[in-house]
Design a protein around this motif. Structure first.
Motif: not given
Length: 879
Positions: A168-169, A177-182, A186-190, A192-198
């Motif tokens: 999905g992400t 243009l904004i896809g990578n930024w979005l 959403m993930r909180g970085g490159d 999927i981890g704790t930042l994504t979960l939070s």
């Protein structure tokens, strides 16, 4: 007089107490008028079963809020604990599985009822007649409901949730243009981890529900303002049919529909509870992600588009459909509400609806018709069923500052030894680190109850053809080791298995080249494993605990795996004439000379120190002529400081190599390219191309790179890598012009070194003194940076490294690597701490392609694991 007035007013002399309370509340809150306003709502043409879906949606949403609050009481949104907390809810909390199933199936029920509500509203033309804002608010609510489903899907943090969210992400990343930024937002970085979960947790529990409450309020206000539209033959502006109050008939119908929903969800949750698969493992390359059923049409739709056309499938077509959905009241402005008199809108809606049903069905049919896919999905379902049925496995905190105590007792020691054998023979690579199973191999929990011990031993020694077809090798170990392995298998799924592994000594480690290392595991020379004649020696319980302590405290990083010496001398000759009591004292309080060489004091109880001494007594002196190169280097280097040197001083210089006579060591001299070499290390180039740019299996050698790309070609290539280089994980080198000149000068010096040496296969040597080569065809290597003795922080980092099973891919200690991942000594270990932390938290493309799992740990663990990696000794290069 007052009593007569009450009787005249129709109030009983002794009124009911509840009646008086209600009257008291009504005078202060206006409760009676509020209820009358709500229940006396006029419905043109009377109550209808077709009108129950709106109230049903509100009921399900309230149910989701209640069950969600109950689940949130136990849920912990971090990559370390999310899956365990969901497993605890499902397996331990009273009625937890039923409660979670109500919430799980409630999300699907909400999507179904939402679709029915919109279809009824569309077919009845209830959006006509000054109801544009009412329709738009409902459209916004529908997207918020889909957002609730998307954000909540990740929270269990199992395989299905992780990979579906990754898909999905990744789809969001295709937006121009904004896809990578979005995606990063959403993930909180490159990754999927704790930042994504939070972030998903906050969105699912706070942000989206708050928005839904706001728009529900707006939707109800707009609905009461415009009034019910009535049946399809009613005038949407000036109703002609006789109205009927919302109470009692419509209330009864709505309550009956709510009861049907309750019964359906309850029966489904009780007889078919929601499953929970194994914990998310991003390194699993076999897992086939499949989204929840309401996102399945979009998943199938994307299969028809490739390359740049994906933008059309993800952005343009869904964007047009969403725009038409929102603008429907403005496009269909006639007051005609009968569906058979509105063929174009109805046919368009039918086309879209049937298309989504077709795509969802086709996705399911395609999976069934592809044997490989169907088999893999069946395996995934079996793993989910097996994990759901397995006993609850509690979360184990990361090791503390001083590490875990050595296992005590015969049973614990046997299980610890069995766990070490399980890990050393690679069983965890297929069956999972806790034996719960992966997509490659099934779980082993309760395997001892399925097979008698004799039969299980026979199966391990001689696997069946089916097991061999699944790449199960024969487990060729001694009877005592088999007993330990069976003890560990019997403890799987219970707290008894939560012991620190005491690594077996019968399986020697392997060098990066795949050959058996000369300095193998403890006991190859030290009597704790196979001896010279192949006999197997058995450690006493005390010596085994000492062996575990030797490994846990990191003694092997200086004295070698079997105490044969590395950066510090061999152990056996040092202690041969030292009494046990004196040795224990020296271990606790090293001499000044030992401290100068980096030897820390060994903290422990007398029993632990006694166990360590007992193990050291089993070690043998290394044979002459067979010391490792690293030991030879260590004997000629000065004692090391306590603090790791900064990368800009870890390598002296690289001067051109010259051809040397037999037995001579080519050395580097000069300092003109030291700045470029520092940049080479600090920019992370050494992590892929090797400490001396000689190349690794990650990236090619850079020797002669300046000759291949002369002039401005090389700086341009470094600033703007080709697509092939980017696909291989090569990032742009972002330095200024002066730094680029320094870096190019360093790379050019490699060309000169290779030319001067007359061979492209010569390894670059460091400036430290090195032993002479043993033959004309061998160049004595020297490390580009020398690790230091491990500090307490690095020792803790070693425990964290083992706790997160990094050794599964990077090998024992992370030094030499395996076929799955490279060794970290000499590559990651020479990176600056900041660059290393950035790589661990935000994986490079190369790491992602290598299926490096998310590095989700707290700041303390991150700091310690970085200290451990940076303290790794430089491996000895061999031809």
């Amino acid at each position: 007089m007052e009593e007569k007035e009450k009787v005249a007013a129709g109030t009983p002399k002794n009124g009911n107490r509840l009646t008086r309370v209600v009257r008291w509340l009504d005078k202060r809150t206006g409760l009676h008028s509020l209820m009358k306003e709500s229940l006396d709502e006029p419905i043109p043409g009377g109550a209808r079963l077709a009108y129950v879906f709106g109230s049903g949606l509100l009921f399900i949403f309230i149910s989701q809020i209640i069950t969600g609050i109950c689940l949130a009481l136990y849920y912990v949104p971090s990559a370390e604990t999310a899956h365990t907390s969901v497993a605890y809810i499902t397996k331990q909390v009273a009625a937890g599985a039923f409660l979670r199933s109500l919430h799980y199936y409630g999300s699907s029920a909400m999507i179904i009822v939402l679709a029915l509500h919109f279809l009824q509203t569309f077919l009845y033309g209830s959006f006509k007649g000054r109801r544009e804002l009412l329709w738009i608010s409902g459209a916004v609510l529908s997207f918020l409901v889909l957002g609730m489903g998307f954000t909540g899907y990740l929270l269990p943090w199992d395989q299905k949730a992780y990979f579906a969210t990754a898909v999905g992400t990744n789809m969001v990343g295709e937006i121009p243009l904004i896809g990578n930024w979005l995606t990063r937002l959403m993930r909180g970085g490159d990754t999927i981890g704790t930042l994504t979960l939070s972030r998903f947790y906050v969105a699912h529990v706070f942000l989206i529900p708050a928005a839904i409450f706001i728009f529900i309020g707006a939707h109800i206000v707009l609905f009461r303002r415009a009034g019910p539209a009535g049946p399809v033959d009613e005038d949407p502006l000036e109703p002609k049919l006789a109205p009927e109050g919302f109470y009692p008939r419509q209330v009864v119908m709505d309550m009956a529909f709510a009861l049907i929903i309750i019964a359906g969800l309850g029966i489904l949750s009780y007889f078919h509870p929601a499953g929970l698969g194994p914990i998310a493992n991003s390194a699993d390359t076999h897992f086939l992600p499949r989204p929840e059923w309401y996102y399945l049409p979009m998943f199938e739709w994307l299969k028809f588009w490739e390359g740049p056309k994906v933008v059309f499938a993800i952005v343009i077509v869904p964007g047009l459909l969403a725009m038409l959905f929102f603008l429907l009241p403005f496009l269909d402005r006639s007051l005609e509400r009968r569906p058979w008199r509105r063929p174009i809108p109805v046919l368009a809606a039918a086309f879209v609806s049937l298309g989504m049903v077709y795509l969802g069905a086709r996705s399911h049919i395609d999976d069934l018709h592809d044997p490989a896919v169907a088999e893999q999905l069946a395996v995934q379902d079996q793993q989910e069923t097996a994990y759901s049925a397995a006993p609850f496995h509690p979360y184990i905190e990361s090791p503390g500052e001083t590490g875990r105590a050595a296992p005590t007792g015969d049973v614990n020691l046997l299980v610890a030894q069995g766990k070490g054998i399980f890990e050393a023979h690679g069983c965890s690579g297929c069956h999972g680190e806790t034996g719960l199973g992966t997509t490659t191999a099934p779980g082993l929990v309760d395997v001892k109850t399925k097979f008698p011990e004799a039969q299980l031993t026979a199966l391990l020694h001689d696997p069946t053809p089916k097991m061999r077809a699944g790449r199960m090798p024969a487990v060729d170990i001694s009877a005592s080791e088999m007993s330990a392995l069976l003890a560990y298998l019997g403890a799987l799924g219970t707290n008894a298995a939560n012991v620190t592994a005491a690594h077996s000594v019968s399986s020697p480690p392997f060098s990066a080249g795949g050959q058996e290392a000369e300095s193998s595991t403890m006991g190859r020379r030290g009597g704790t494993g196979p001896t010279e004649d192949g006999a197997s020696a058995k450690l006493s319980a005390s010596a085994a605990a000492g062996q575990h302590m030797y490994q846990e405290r990191g003694c092997f990083s200086c004295h070698g795996e079997a105490g044969v010496g590395a950066r510090a001398p061999a152990v056996a000759p040092l202690i041969a004439t030292v009494a046990d009591a004196q040795l224990m004292h020296v271990l606790q309080s090293p001499s000044v000379q030992m401290k100068a060489g980096g030897m820390p004091g060994v903290a422990g109880t007398p029993e632990q120190l006694g166990s360590l001494v007992a193990y050291l007594r089993t070690l043998r002196a290394p044979q002459l002529g067979k010391q490792s190169t690293a030991q030879g280097i260590a004997t000629q280097t000065a004692p090391l400081p306590e603090t790791p040197p900064a990368p800009n001083v870890s390598v002296a210089v690289n001067a051109p190599l010259s051809t040397t006579p037999t037995g001579a060591t080519p050395a580097l001299a000069g300092t003109k390219t030291s700045a470029g070499q520092t940049l080479f290390v600090s920019q992370g180039c050494a992590a892929c191309h090797g400490a001396t740019a000689q190349g690794t299996h990650f990236a090619p050698s850079l020797i002669s790179i300046a000759t291949k790309f002369p002039g401005d070609t090389l700086p341009t290539l470094l600033h703007h890598p080709t697509s092939k280089m980017r696909d291989g994980g090569m990032p742009p080198v972002r330095v200024n012009d002066a730094q680029m000149r320094q870096l190019v000068a360093y790379l050019s010096s490699l060309d000169q070194a290779a030319t001067g040496a007359g061979s492209s296969d010569l390894r670059v040597a460091a400036a430290q003194p090195v032993p002479a080569a043993t033959s004309a065809n061998q160049v004595a290597p020297a490390p580009a940076a020398v690790a230091v003795p491990m500090s307490p922080l690095a020792l803790r980092g070693q425990e964290v490294f083992q706790h997160y099973s990094c050794e599964t891919c990077h090998g024992v200690g992370g030094l030499h690597g395996t076929a799955a991942a490279p060794g970290l000594a000499g590559t990651a270990s020479i990176l600056p701490a900041s660059a290393l932390e950035n790589l661990l938290r935000h994986h490079s493309i190369q790491m992602q392609k290598g299926n490096m799992p998310p590095t989700n740990m707290n700041a303390r663990d991150m700091k310690s694991i970085i200290a451990y990696i940076r303290s790794m000794p430089m491996p000895a290069n061999e031809n």
